[in-house]
Write an enzyme that holds these catalytic residues in place. Structure first.
Site, mmCIF file in Angstrom:
data_model
loop_
_atom_site.group_PDB
_atom_site.id
_atom_site.type_symbol
_atom_site.label_atom_id
_atom_site.label_comp_id
_atom_site.label_asym_id
_atom_site.label_seq_id
_atom_site.Cartn_x
_atom_site.Cartn_y
_atom_site.Cartn_z
ATOM 1 N N HIS A 179 -7.077 -4.543 10.414
ATOM 2 C CA HIS A 179 -6.816 -4.338 8.985
ATOM 3 C C HIS A 179 -5.563 -5.100 8.553
ATOM 4 O O HIS A 179 -4.660 -5.336 9.355
ATOM 5 C CB HIS A 179 -6.751 -2.856 8.613
ATOM 6 C CG HIS A 179 -5.513 -2.119 9.000
ATOM 7 N ND1 HIS A 179 -5.488 -0.764 9.223
ATOM 8 C CD2 HIS A 179 -4.236 -2.529 9.207
ATOM 9 C CE1 HIS A 179 -4.267 -0.381 9.528
ATOM 10 N NE2 HIS A 179 -3.481 -1.428 9.528
ATOM 11 N N GLU B 196 -9.483 -1.769 5.582
ATOM 12 C CA GLU B 196 -10.061 -1.409 6.875
ATOM 13 C C GLU B 196 -11.340 -2.215 7.135
ATOM 14 O O GLU B 196 -11.884 -2.836 6.204
ATOM 15 C CB GLU B 196 -10.393 0.094 6.876
ATOM 16 C CG GLU B 196 -9.185 1.003 6.665
ATOM 17 C CD GLU B 196 -8.293 1.127 7.892
ATOM 18 O OE1 GLU B 196 -8.259 0.223 8.752
ATOM 19 O OE2 GLU B 196 -7.608 2.165 7.995
ATOM 20 N N ASP C 1 0.824 -1.207 0.000
ATOM 21 C CA ASP C 1 0.000 0.000 0.000
ATOM 22 C C ASP C 1 0.860 1.259 0.000
ATOM 23 O O ASP C 1 2.082 1.189 0.133
ATOM 24 C CB ASP C 1 -0.956 0.005 1.213
ATOM 25 C CG ASP C 1 -0.262 -0.387 2.512
ATOM 26 O OD1 ASP C 1 0.978 -0.289 2.583
ATOM 27 O OD2 ASP C 1 -0.955 -0.808 3.448
ATOM 28 N N ASN D 73 -7.123 -2.591 14.537
ATOM 29 C CA ASN D 73 -8.541 -2.812 14.200
ATOM 30 C C ASN D 73 -8.728 -4.018 13.286
ATOM 31 O O ASN D 73 -9.814 -4.247 12.775
ATOM 32 C CB ASN D 73 -9.134 -1.555 13.535
ATOM 33 C CG ASN D 73 -8.452 -1.211 12.215
ATOM 34 O OD1 ASN D 73 -7.527 -1.912 11.785
ATOM 35 N ND2 ASN D 73 -8.891 -0.150 11.578
HETATM 36 P P1 PGA Z 1 2.670 -1.470 12.553
HETATM 37 O O1 PGA Z 1 1.476 -1.499 11.514
HETATM 38 O O2 PGA Z 1 3.634 -2.526 12.122
HETATM 39 O O3 PGA Z 1 3.234 -0.087 12.428
HETATM 40 O O4 PGA Z 1 2.069 -1.742 13.895
HETATM 41 C C1 PGA Z 1 0.887 -2.705 11.160
HETATM 42 C C2 PGA Z 1 -0.248 -2.436 10.218
HETATM 43 O O5 PGA Z 1 -0.955 -1.434 10.384
HETATM 44 O O6 PGA Z 1 -0.462 -3.259 9.315
#
Ligand code: PGA
Length: 219
Positions: free
Chosen positions: A122, A127, A64, A120
């Site tokens: 995702h 999302e 992404d 959450n």
């Molecule tokens: P993070 O993000 O490794 O910064 O915790 C993980 C994600 O949002 O997929």
């Protein structure tokens, strides 16, 4: 039954996953890998870079990128990948765009995709509420993600509100998926995603249907 592999600490997890990836790179076969950003994979990239591998036959497909962010911006995912991997290795770099699924398909599909998980649930920037059949598209970031990612920005209002992300269907088509997570908050959502009901409200729960998933966790 999906199992979560517990590693002793972050260094151990990073080393373990980097070793799995490096074995594939060392085989010398063409290798298409879905690459994550965020805090969790930083150690894995460091370990991978230290291995001094030949990345000529590797194609990295980023999961992404924020929308409306300059690629030179320190928090853009282009810049993240440059700083953590691309400036060290000579690989074939791909970032999401509207025809990304076609591009991935033409390249032979993803052999391996590495994922983090949001608090959450995702995966990439799919999302809660994302369709299981979704492909690469522009999405609105949830308030939770904006709050979580604000730690990387000077203030919360600087966090982009949209991103372009591989879809859940794009990810599910990857021949293998490795999911990495650190910390109690992630363990709570991991358990829900992997061992409770499959629901679009927890996008990572779709991974219960993936035939070749490995999950790694450390405190
Ligand atoms: P993070 O993000 O490794 O910064 O915790 C993980 C994600 O949002 O997929």
């Amino acid at each position: 039954m999906i199992t979560i592999q517990y590693l002793k600490n972050y260094e151990e997890m990073s080393r373990y996953v980097a070793t799995l990836v490096s074995i594939r790179i060392q085989s010398g076969e063409p290798f298409n890998i879905g690459t994550p950003t965020g805090g969790t994979p930083v150690g894995m990239y460091k370990e991978l870079v230290a291995k001094n591998l030949n990345w000529n036959k590797v194609h990295t497909f980023n999961l992404d990128e924020y929308v409306n962010i300059d690629h030179q911006h320190p928090q853009s995912y282009h810049n993240f990948m440059w700083e953590n991997l691309h400036k060290y290795v000579d690989t074939n770099i791909h970032f999401p765009h509207v025809e990304y699924d076609t591009e991935i398909g033409a390249a032979g599909g993803l052999d391996l995709t590495i994922l983090g998980i949001g608090t959450n649930g995702h995966i990439a920037f799919n999302e809660p509420g994302s369709e299981f059949g979704s492909t690469t598209r522009v999405v609105n970031l949830s308030q939770q993600t904006i709050v979580d990612n604000s730690r990387f920005f000077d203030s919360i209002d600087q966090v982009p509100t949209q991103a372009i992300t591989m879809g859940l269907h794009t990810i599910m088509k990857s021949r293998q998926v490795l999911l990495i997570a650190q910390g109690q908050k992630k363990l709570d959502i991991l358990k829900k995603a992997l061992w409770e009901k499959v629901t679009t409200e927890i996008p990572a729960s779709i991974l219960q249907f993936h035939p070749n998933l490995r999950v790694f966790y450390c405190d």
